[in-house]
Design a protein around this motif. Structure first.
Motif, PDB file in Angstrom:
ATOM      1  N   ARG A  74     -32.450   7.664  64.856  1.00  0.00           N
ATOM      2  CA  ARG A  74     -33.113   6.931  63.786  1.00  0.00           C
ATOM      3  C   ARG A  74     -33.614   5.575  64.261  1.00  0.00           C
ATOM      4  NH1 ARG A  74     -28.868   7.489  58.783  1.00  0.00           N
ATOM      5  NH2 ARG A  74     -28.199   9.619  59.227  1.00  0.00           N
ATOM      6  N   SER A  75     -32.892   4.983  65.219  1.00  0.00           N
ATOM      7  CA  SER A  75     -33.276   3.670  65.729  1.00  0.00           C
ATOM      8  C   SER A  75     -34.361   3.760  66.793  1.00  0.00           C
ATOM      9  CB  SER A  75     -32.063   2.968  66.326  1.00  0.00           C
ATOM     10  OG  SER A  75     -31.640   3.654  67.484  1.00  0.00           O
ATOM     11  N   GLY A  76     -34.650   4.969  67.225  1.00  0.00           N
ATOM     12  CA  GLY A  76     -35.623   5.163  68.297  1.00  0.00           C
ATOM     13  C   GLY A  76     -34.997   5.386  69.657  1.00  0.00           C
ATOM     14  N   SER A  77     -33.668   5.375  69.714  1.00  0.00           N
ATOM     15  CA  SER A  77     -33.014   5.651  70.998  1.00  0.00           C
ATOM     16  C   SER A  77     -33.308   7.081  71.410  1.00  0.00           C
ATOM     17  CB  SER A  77     -31.505   5.430  70.869  1.00  0.00           C
ATOM     18  OG  SER A  77     -30.953   6.355  69.947  1.00  0.00           O
ATOM     19  N   THR A  78     -33.440   7.290  72.705  1.00  0.00           N
ATOM     20  CA  THR A  78     -33.826   8.617  73.196  1.00  0.00           C
ATOM     21  C   THR A  78     -32.840   9.144  74.227  1.00  0.00           C
ATOM     22  OG1 THR A  78     -35.231   7.632  74.898  1.00  0.00           O
ATOM     23  CG2 THR A  78     -36.280   8.185  72.806  1.00  0.00           C
ATOM     24  N   GLY A  79     -32.867  10.450  74.393  1.00  0.00           N
ATOM     25  CA  GLY A  79     -32.073  11.105  75.418  1.00  0.00           C
ATOM     26  C   GLY A  79     -32.792  12.347  75.896  1.00  0.00           C
ATOM     27  N   TYR A  80     -32.589  12.711  77.155  1.00  0.00           N
ATOM     28  CA  TYR A  80     -33.317  13.819  77.754  1.00  0.00           C
ATOM     29  C   TYR A  80     -32.392  14.705  78.576  1.00  0.00           C
ATOM     30  CZ  TYR A  80     -37.387  10.991  76.597  1.00  0.00           C
ATOM     31  OH  TYR A  80     -38.334  10.258  75.931  1.00  0.00           O
ATOM     32  N   ALA A  81     -32.753  15.964  78.648  1.00  0.00           N
ATOM     33  CA  ALA A  81     -32.104  16.850  79.598  1.00  0.00           C
ATOM     34  C   ALA A  81     -32.505  16.422  81.001  1.00  0.00           C
ATOM     35  CB  ALA A  81     -32.534  18.291  79.333  1.00  0.00           C
ATOM     36  N   ASP A  82     -31.604  16.619  81.945  1.00  0.00           N
ATOM     37  CA  ASP A  82     -31.891  16.223  83.326  1.00  0.00           C
ATOM     38  C   ASP A  82     -33.144  16.926  83.856  1.00  0.00           C
ATOM     39  OD1 ASP A  82     -28.411  15.955  84.413  1.00  0.00           O
ATOM     40  OD2 ASP A  82     -29.733  14.533  83.398  1.00  0.00           O
ATOM     41  N   SER A  83     -33.371  18.142  83.418  1.00  0.00           N
ATOM     42  CA  SER A  83     -34.481  18.931  83.943  1.00  0.00           C
ATOM     43  C   SER A  83     -35.848  18.390  83.531  1.00  0.00           C
ATOM     44  CB  SER A  83     -34.346  20.382  83.482  1.00  0.00           C
ATOM     45  OG  SER A  83     -34.349  20.462  82.062  1.00  0.00           O
ATOM     46  N   TYR A 116     -38.805  24.311  70.007  1.00  0.00           N
ATOM     47  CA  TYR A 116     -38.443  24.096  68.619  1.00  0.00           C
ATOM     48  C   TYR A 116     -38.133  22.621  68.366  1.00  0.00           C
ATOM     49  CZ  TYR A 116     -37.500  29.143  68.730  1.00  0.00           C
ATOM     50  OH  TYR A 116     -37.593  30.511  68.878  1.00  0.00           O
ATOM     51  N   CYS A 117     -38.555  22.114  67.231  1.00  0.00           N
ATOM     52  CA  CYS A 117     -38.069  20.811  66.815  1.00  0.00           C
ATOM     53  C   CYS A 117     -37.003  21.024  65.748  1.00  0.00           C
ATOM     54  CB  CYS A 117     -39.187  19.915  66.298  1.00  0.00           C
ATOM     55  SG  CYS A 117     -39.994  20.457  64.789  1.00  0.00           S
ATOM     56  N   ALA A 118     -36.121  20.035  65.645  1.00  0.00           N
ATOM     57  CA  ALA A 118     -35.003  20.147  64.724  1.00  0.00           C
ATOM     58  C   ALA A 118     -34.640  18.767  64.188  1.00  0.00           C
ATOM     59  CB  ALA A 118     -33.799  20.771  65.421  1.00  0.00           C
ATOM     60  N   ALA A 119     -34.112  18.753  62.973  1.00  0.00           N
ATOM     61  CA  ALA A 119     -33.716  17.513  62.316  1.00  0.00           C
ATOM     62  C   ALA A 119     -32.209  17.464  62.147  1.00  0.00           C
ATOM     63  CB  ALA A 119     -34.393  17.402  60.950  1.00  0.00           C
ATOM     64  N   SER A 120     -31.661  16.273  62.349  1.00  0.00           N
ATOM     65  CA  SER A 120     -30.216  16.076  62.233  1.00  0.00           C
ATOM     66  C   SER A 120     -29.925  14.879  61.338  1.00  0.00           C
ATOM     67  CB  SER A 120     -29.615  15.829  63.613  1.00  0.00           C
ATOM     68  OG  SER A 120     -28.254  15.436  63.504  1.00  0.00           O
ATOM     69  N   THR A 121     -28.899  15.013  60.502  1.00  0.00           N
ATOM     70  CA  THR A 121     -28.508  13.886  59.651  1.00  0.00           C
ATOM     71  C   THR A 121     -27.641  12.883  60.407  1.00  0.00           C
ATOM     72  OG1 THR A 121     -26.671  15.221  58.820  1.00  0.00           O
ATOM     73  CG2 THR A 121     -28.686  15.184  57.499  1.00  0.00           C
ATOM     74  N   SER A 122     -27.273  13.199  61.648  1.00  0.00           N
ATOM     75  CA  SER A 122     -26.500  12.229  62.421  1.00  0.00           C
ATOM     76  C   SER A 122     -27.405  11.083  62.847  1.00  0.00           C
ATOM     77  CB  SER A 122     -25.866  12.892  63.645  1.00  0.00           C
ATOM     78  OG  SER A 122     -26.858  13.242  64.581  1.00  0.00           O
ATOM     79  N   TYR A 123     -26.821   9.927  63.188  1.00  0.00           N
ATOM     80  CA  TYR A 123     -27.634   8.743  63.479  1.00  0.00           C
ATOM     81  C   TYR A 123     -28.429   8.887  64.768  1.00  0.00           C
ATOM     82  CZ  TYR A 123     -28.988   3.861  63.688  1.00  0.00           C
ATOM     83  OH  TYR A 123     -29.715   2.699  63.724  1.00  0.00           O
TER      84      TYR A 123
END
Length: 123
Positions: free
Chosen positions: A53-62, A94-101
């Protein structure tokens, strides 16, 4: 009713680029974290990227260094910019939505999913 609709997939040559979009309706995009996953034939669905939600990102190593996830809350759209594609990137995305922060890597953290868009990379 929450709806996620992916677009932008297609056929691209190795080394090429694509930008996937995920249009979100039925909720405020600012209230959810979003993720991109992919599934190749015969393989399990795997995490690609997430944006909190804050814009923080994470990626798979690949995909780190080649893919960029972003969000435009005003347009209720999430993007996945993909560069330097190779044959191993071929999959349904696929895109997906999560209620987690922050979202996360596990599919079980996501509450709503799109129908997917095919990305095929030819060598």
């Amino acid at each position: 009713q929450v709806q996620l609709v992916e677009s932008g997939g297609g056929l691209v040559q190795a080394g090429g680029s694509l930008r996937l979009s995920c249009a979100v309706s039925g909720l405020a995009l600012s209230s959810v974290s979003m993720g991109w996953f992919r599934q190749a034939p015969g393989k399990e669905r795997e995490f690609v990227a997430r944006i909190g939600r804050s814009g923080s990102t994470g990626y798979a190593d690949s995909v780190k260094g080649r893919f960029t996830i972003s969000r435009d809350n005003a347009k209720s759209t999430v993007y996945l910019q993909m560069y330097n594609l190779n044959s191993e990137d071929t999959a349904v995305y696929y895109c997906a939505a999560s209620t987690s922060y922050t979202g996360g890597m596990a599919p079980r953290l996501y509450n709503a999913w799109g129908q997917g868009t095919q990305v095929t990379v030819s060598s």
